[in-house]
Design a protein around this motif. Sequence first.
Motif, short mmCIF file in Angstrom:
data_model
loop_
_atom_site.label_atom_id
_atom_site.label_comp_id
_atom_site.label_asym_id
_atom_site.label_seq_id
_atom_site.Cartn_x
_atom_site.Cartn_y
_atom_site.Cartn_z
N LYS A 136 0.86 -1.19 0.00
CA LYS A 136 0.00 0.00 0.00
C LYS A 136 0.90 1.25 0.00
CE LYS A 136 -3.97 -2.29 0.85
NZ LYS A 136 -4.56 -2.44 2.19
N LEU A 137 0.40 2.31 -0.60
CA LEU A 137 1.12 3.58 -0.58
C LEU A 137 1.36 4.02 0.85
CD1 LEU A 137 2.13 6.11 -2.19
CD2 LEU A 137 -0.16 7.04 -1.85
N LEU A 138 2.58 4.38 1.18
CA LEU A 138 2.92 4.88 2.52
C LEU A 138 3.50 6.28 2.38
CD1 LEU A 138 4.58 3.01 5.45
CD2 LEU A 138 5.47 5.25 4.78
N LEU A 139 2.94 7.23 3.13
CA LEU A 139 3.42 8.60 3.16
C LEU A 139 4.00 8.89 4.53
CD1 LEU A 139 0.48 10.45 1.35
CD2 LEU A 139 2.59 9.57 0.35
N HIS A 140 5.20 9.47 4.55
CA HIS A 140 5.92 9.74 5.80
C HIS A 140 6.01 11.24 5.98
CE1 HIS A 140 9.98 9.56 8.12
NE2 HIS A 140 8.97 9.47 8.97
N GLY A 141 5.38 11.77 7.04
CA GLY A 141 5.41 13.20 7.25
C GLY A 141 4.34 13.63 8.23
N ASP A 142 3.89 14.84 8.08
CA ASP A 142 2.87 15.40 8.97
C ASP A 142 1.53 14.75 8.68
OD1 ASP A 142 0.63 17.52 9.53
OD2 ASP A 142 2.36 18.15 10.75
N ILE B 286 -7.82 5.43 5.88
CA ILE B 286 -6.43 5.72 6.23
C ILE B 286 -5.93 4.77 7.31
CG2 ILE B 286 -4.84 7.51 7.06
CD1 ILE B 286 -6.25 8.09 4.37
N GLY B 287 -4.71 4.31 7.16
CA GLY B 287 -3.99 3.64 8.24
C GLY B 287 -2.97 4.62 8.81
N SER C 12 -4.55 -4.88 5.84
CA SER C 12 -5.90 -4.41 6.16
C SER C 12 -6.56 -3.83 4.91
CB SER C 12 -5.85 -3.36 7.27
OG SER C 12 -5.34 -2.13 6.76
N ASP C 13 -7.75 -3.24 5.10
CA ASP C 13 -8.49 -2.68 3.96
C ASP C 13 -8.27 -1.18 3.80
OD1 ASP C 13 -9.88 -1.86 6.20
OD2 ASP C 13 -11.87 -2.36 5.40
N VAL C 14 -7.20 -0.63 4.42
CA VAL C 14 -6.94 0.80 4.23
C VAL C 14 -6.45 1.06 2.81
CG1 VAL C 14 -6.40 1.10 6.67
CG2 VAL C 14 -4.53 0.72 5.04
N ASP C 15 -6.64 2.28 2.36
CA ASP C 15 -6.17 2.69 1.02
C ASP C 15 -4.75 3.23 1.05
OD1 ASP C 15 -8.74 2.21 -0.29
OD2 ASP C 15 -9.45 3.97 0.83
N VAL C 16 -4.41 3.95 2.12
CA VAL C 16 -3.11 4.61 2.24
C VAL C 16 -2.65 4.53 3.70
CG1 VAL C 16 -1.82 6.76 1.90
CG2 VAL C 16 -3.76 6.24 0.41
N ILE C 17 -1.35 4.40 3.90
CA ILE C 17 -0.77 4.39 5.24
C ILE C 17 -0.04 5.72 5.47
CG2 ILE C 17 0.85 3.25 6.82
CD1 ILE C 17 0.46 0.71 5.07
N ARG D 190 12.58 5.18 3.74
CA ARG D 190 12.89 4.24 2.67
C ARG D 190 11.63 3.50 2.21
NH1 ARG D 190 18.72 3.29 2.55
NH2 ARG D 190 19.64 4.34 4.33
N ALA D 191 10.74 3.19 3.17
CA ALA D 191 9.48 2.54 2.80
C ALA D 191 8.62 3.45 1.92
CB ALA D 191 8.70 2.15 4.06
N ALA D 192 8.71 4.76 2.16
CA ALA D 192 7.91 5.73 1.41
C ALA D 192 8.53 6.12 0.08
CB ALA D 192 7.69 6.98 2.26
#
Length: 324
Positions: A229-235, A248-249, A290-295, A315-317
């Motif tokens: 799943k797409l993972l975004l790291h930040g605020d 959202i996760g 899980s069924d989240v769209d984005v982490i 690195r994951a993002a």
Amino acid sequence: MYTTEIGTDLAKAKQLLEQGELVAIPTETVYGLAGNGLDSNAIAKIYAAKNRPQFNPLILHVGSIEQMEKWVEVIPDVCRLLIQHFSPGPITYLLPKSDQVPELITAGSSRVALRIPAHPVTLQLLNSLEFPLAAPSANPSGYVSPVSSQHVFQGLNGKIPYIIEGGSCKIGLESTIVGFQDNKVVVHRLGGISIEEIKAVCNTEVVLQLAHAQPTAPGQLKSHYATKKLLLHGDIKENMLLLTGKKIGILSFNTNYHISNSIEYVLSTNGSLSEAASGLFSAMRSLDQSDVDVILAEFFPDEGLGKSINDRLARAAYPNKYDR
């Protein structure tokens, strides 16, 4: 295709390794995919099972400093000091390799990465063998590292014959990797031993040299540890503005955001970075399944193990960004 078993039979694991087969081993950091580190055929099986690029080096695991000395040309005094303080433990040393170490282990480099893991089962196994074990994380290359035998089974079922059951990994982050150059300690990968801890025992400069397209040590690829799943790291709140209507996760340190239509993992309600580190990969895997769209993962405190957690999440993002 193998029938993959999970068990505690070290004699069976030893026999398989001596036959050139692969065995997943528990360590204090993550589970490793182990093979005879002096057998090029076994090493090739590791790369194949993980679908790992062969320009990405592997770590050799040994049971003692005496074993380590067999596979390197020299151990500098500052390295011996670090071994005295931190090994067995979550730290790996990048040292000039002996001629006995295959270049397939080092991806052609003249230096080899070695460590002494702090897990009683794996130490017992290592001290029963006549060779070191090459053992990257026991998961498909680039995916979230495994911290339980079931995580290994999910990723490598049918690809290896045996997984040693050793419980959940206590540290939950890979080892810190250090090298030695120009009278400096060079940190090539952030991990279970913090820079602050290393500086506290060294009388020399400690510098960072982390990410490479052509890595000289394991764990240096810019894109690694990635979820499907797409993972975004930040605020968290800023990234939420991009994600209207999405489930959202959330991965946070010690804050519960109470966001509707979300699944939240607070990794340490009491603000312990070591507790957060030990639960990071399990939480990432759970959200990915899980069924989240984005982490969404927040920035952790930039100190101690927080630096290592932020490194893994970045690195994951990488190079993910949400397309508005």
